[in-house]
Design an enzyme around this catalytic site. Structure first.
Site, short mmCIF file in Angstrom:
data_model
loop_
_atom_site.label_atom_id
_atom_site.label_comp_id
_atom_site.label_asym_id
_atom_site.label_seq_id
_atom_site.Cartn_x
_atom_site.Cartn_y
_atom_site.Cartn_z
N CYS A 144 0.83 -1.21 0.00
CA CYS A 144 0.00 0.00 0.00
C CYS A 144 0.87 1.26 0.00
O CYS A 144 1.56 1.55 0.98
CB CYS A 144 -0.91 -0.04 1.23
SG CYS A 144 -1.81 1.48 1.54
N CYS A 165 0.05 3.76 2.75
CA CYS A 165 0.52 3.24 4.04
C CYS A 165 2.00 3.56 4.23
O CYS A 165 2.43 3.94 5.32
CB CYS A 165 0.32 1.73 4.12
SG CYS A 165 -1.41 1.21 4.06
#
Length: 146
Positions: free
Chosen positions: A66, A69
């Protein structure tokens, strides 16, 4: 999942083992300074690491693939360092711990959930810059104390 992580003290550089769960916050074995409490958590140690934590916990639900993230990770780590002794930060890899993501209804990552005394106080979804995250944490903890 490891029940300890090794962390260098930001004050003196000493390597320290930091437990996932403890009755008090971690301190440097050499200089005694409060250490950032930043650990990875699994479903098996979630209760002792988060629900029984002596300090508020910021849970970062993330995944290695991600991009947002990875963008928010430095801000989360800075919060752990800036609020050492006052906040515990736990990283929960949703790919490895899907039951925790499901339990907390995490449908998008990154999701950051702030817990106090084992209960969810608030959450934010998506990447935010460090000042915005810090303001959110400070405000949520201030309103919880009132």
């Amino acid at each position: 999942m490891n029940d300890t992580n090794v962390l260098n003290c930001p004050h003196c550089g000493q390597k320290n083992r930091v437990a996932v769960a403890a009755s008090g916050g971690p301190h440097c074995a050499k200089c005694g300074a409060a250490l950032p409490w930043l650990v990875e958590v699994s479903a098996s140690d979630f209760k002792s690491a988060v629900e029984a934590s002596p300090v508020p916990v910021l849970a970062d639900f993330w995944a290695p693939w991600c991009g947002p993230c990875r963008m928010v990770a430095p801000a989360v780590e800075k919060l752990a360092a800036d609020l050492a002794g006052k906040l515990k930060v736990v990283k929960i890899n949703t790919d490895e711990q899907p039951e925790l993501g499901s339990r907390f209804g995490v449908q998008s990552i990154p999701t950051l959930i702030l817990f106090e005394q084992g209960r969810e106080k608030d959450r934010v979804i998506g990447a935010r810059p460090e000042p915005a995250l810090r303001g959110w944490v400070d405000e949520t903890l201030r309103s919880a104390a009132a």
